[in-house]
Design a protein around this motif. Structure first.
Motif, mmCIF file in Angstrom:
data_model
loop_
_atom_site.group_PDB
_atom_site.id
_atom_site.type_symbol
_atom_site.label_atom_id
_atom_site.label_comp_id
_atom_site.label_asym_id
_atom_site.label_seq_id
_atom_site.Cartn_x
_atom_site.Cartn_y
_atom_site.Cartn_z
ATOM 1 N N GLN A 246 5.452 14.044 1.983
ATOM 2 C CA GLN A 246 5.253 12.929 2.904
ATOM 3 C C GLN A 246 4.645 11.723 2.196
ATOM 4 O O GLN A 246 5.014 10.575 2.473
ATOM 5 C CB GLN A 246 4.360 13.374 4.065
ATOM 6 N N GLU A 247 3.718 11.983 1.270
ATOM 7 C CA GLU A 247 3.104 10.890 0.526
ATOM 8 C C GLU A 247 4.120 10.215 -0.386
ATOM 9 O O GLU A 247 4.153 8.983 -0.494
ATOM 10 C CB GLU A 247 1.913 11.405 -0.284
ATOM 11 N N ARG A 250 6.213 8.136 1.769
ATOM 12 C CA ARG A 250 5.493 6.925 2.166
ATOM 13 C C ARG A 250 5.486 5.899 1.041
ATOM 14 O O ARG A 250 5.724 4.705 1.268
ATOM 15 C CB ARG A 250 4.050 7.272 2.559
ATOM 16 N N THR A 254 7.117 2.273 1.697
ATOM 17 C CA THR A 254 6.061 1.371 2.165
ATOM 18 C C THR A 254 5.712 0.334 1.101
ATOM 19 O O THR A 254 5.602 0.656 -0.087
ATOM 20 C CB THR A 254 4.799 2.184 2.528
ATOM 21 N N ASN A 259 1.231 -2.483 3.402
ATOM 22 C CA ASN A 259 1.318 -1.195 4.099
ATOM 23 C C ASN A 259 2.320 -1.216 5.263
ATOM 24 O O ASN A 259 2.185 -0.460 6.223
ATOM 25 C CB ASN A 259 -0.048 -0.741 4.612
ATOM 26 N N GLU A 261 6.812 -1.500 6.028
ATOM 27 C CA GLU A 261 8.021 -1.046 5.335
ATOM 28 C C GLU A 261 8.416 -2.016 4.227
ATOM 29 O O GLU A 261 8.316 -3.246 4.385
ATOM 30 C CB GLU A 261 9.183 -0.899 6.326
#
Length: 414
Positions: A246-247, A250, A254, A259, A261
């Motif tokens: 997930q990180e 992100r 991101t 922070n 998209e």
């Protein structure tokens, strides 16, 4: 010639081991059974469960046979590995049937010792040693359930993962540890349909309330008749792996500074929403935003202050947006918003609120100087003939150019 008594027949003459069990526990055993189990007398056995003397890997088949007690059914002879009271393992040919013993439902088990070579015993000891070592030291959790979903066996590693000791879990319904009943039901159905599952994702709750993401690799256990008798397999904690994935996702989607998209993630997301709107005839609008004279901010106040302006700008824009709206940084001081279920007139109202909010901001540099910034915004709504997101973006970009050309700090619609 004297007659042979029933006691002599049971204890002295029958060459086969004979055991009488009530409710799955030893009640009586003849001399051959005592010899087979290396017991001095019946007191060493009486009251103990038959399953205590069956090798763990043979217990599913053994328990399936015991469940037939009271059904007036004769279990055919089959080989099982049994453990004696002294810890030795033997291969025994066992058969059994239900009968009435002193007015109670009972099970008579007969067995013949098939362990006729010391080499076989040594191999079994080595196998048992390796099994126990693996069972005790493995990091993944091994488990086995019966046909009702009750835990029959679980490895000690479960305590490090879920906080429960192996003994605490025996006899518990495994379904109560899932955070979502649909996970356990889907898992069971997959097992029943395919006989096994690989990397099945689920979530369990630990003894202390922590939710643990797990991956299951399991297979169905079948009894002698090929009927479903339970499940055995392993599961592992994949929480850290999922957090890392997930990180990484992100970081890949991101913008590191604001922070929100990044360009790629925003365009992919916006394209999906745009195509859905065109397919179902719903309306979306795009705002193209550009901070006015931002190069001057960097030149006069430094890039660190310029970055702080971009961060606060993004924060303020988000305050005017809904959760369903998309917001991304295309690059530098250029940003883009896609408003769902919003026509051009409604989008213009949102754009004007954003413009006013940004104009009211005040910034300070290291020298104490304060300054403000403005934003120009181009607006465009989707049209029925649009085939690609780029058409919507081109119109919004042209409207942004007009806003810049006509003096900045304003909104224009295409």
């Amino acid at each position: 010639m004297s007659l042979i008594t029933e006691s002599q027949l049971f204890n002295d003459i029958l060459p086969a081991a004979v055991i009488i069990a009530v409710e799955g526990r030893f009640e009586e055993a003849n001399q051959a059974a005592l010899n087979l189990l290396e017991a001095q007398d019946i007191s060493e056995l009486k009251g103990r469960e038959l399953s205590d003397f069956v090798h763990p890997l043979d217990q599913p088949r053994s328990q399936a046979r015991v469940r037939r007690e009271g059904e007036d059914f004769v279990n055919p002879a089959a080989k099982f590995r049994i453990r004696t009271v002294k810890g030795a393992y033997r291969m025994v040919l066992l058969s059994s049937r239900a009968f009435s013993h002193e007015g109670r439902d009972a099970l008579m088990v007969t067995g013949l010792d098939m362990t006729d070579h010391e080499a076989l015993d040594a191999q079994m000891r080595e196998s048992e040693h390796n099994f126990r070592r693996l069972f005790t030291n493995m990091q993944d959790v091994y488990y086995r359930t019966d046909v009702r979903g009750m835990l029959v066996q679980v490895s000690p590693s479960v305590e490090a993962m879920l906080g429960y000791s192996a003994e605490e879990l025996k006899g518990e319904d495994v379904r109560r540890f899932y955070t979502d009943d649909t996970d356990s039901e889907a898992y069971l159905q997959r097992i029943l349909q395919h006989g096994r599952v690989t990397d099945f994702p689920a979530r369990m709750r630990s003894k202390f309330g922590r939710v643990v993401d797990i991956s299951l690799n399991s297979q169905a256990i079948l009894d002698d008749e090929g009927k479903f008798a339970g499940i055995e397999g392993i599961f592992r904690d994949v929480s850290q792996r999922l957090e890392m994935e997930q990180e990484l996702k992100r970081l890949a989607t991101t913008d590191a500074l604001t922070n929100i998209e990044n360009r790629r993630a925003f365009l992919e997301h916006a394209d999906h929403v745009f195509r859905s709107a065109q397919r179902y005839g719903t309306v979306v609008s795009m705002l193209m935003l550009d901070l006015d004279l931002f190069k001057t901010v960097n030149d006069e106040h430094g890039h660190i202050v310029g970055d702080q302006v971009l961060v606060r700008f993004a924060e303020q824009v988000k305050r005017e947006l809904r959760e369903i709206d998309l917001f991304g940084r295309l690059g530098g001081e250029e940003f883009c918003v896609l408003l769902q279920h919003t026509n051009a007139e409604q989008a213009a109202i949102v754009a004007e609120r954003i413009r006013k909010r940004i104009a009211q901001l005040r910034f300070f540099d290291d020298d104490g100087a304060n300054f403000s910034v403005t934003v120009s915004i181009g607006i465009s709504a989707n049209q029925a003939e649009d085939r690609q997101l780029e058409r919507l973006m081109e119109r919004a970009d042209r409207a942004l150019y007009l806003a810049k050309h006509e003096g900045r700090d304003q909104t224009r619609s295409a």
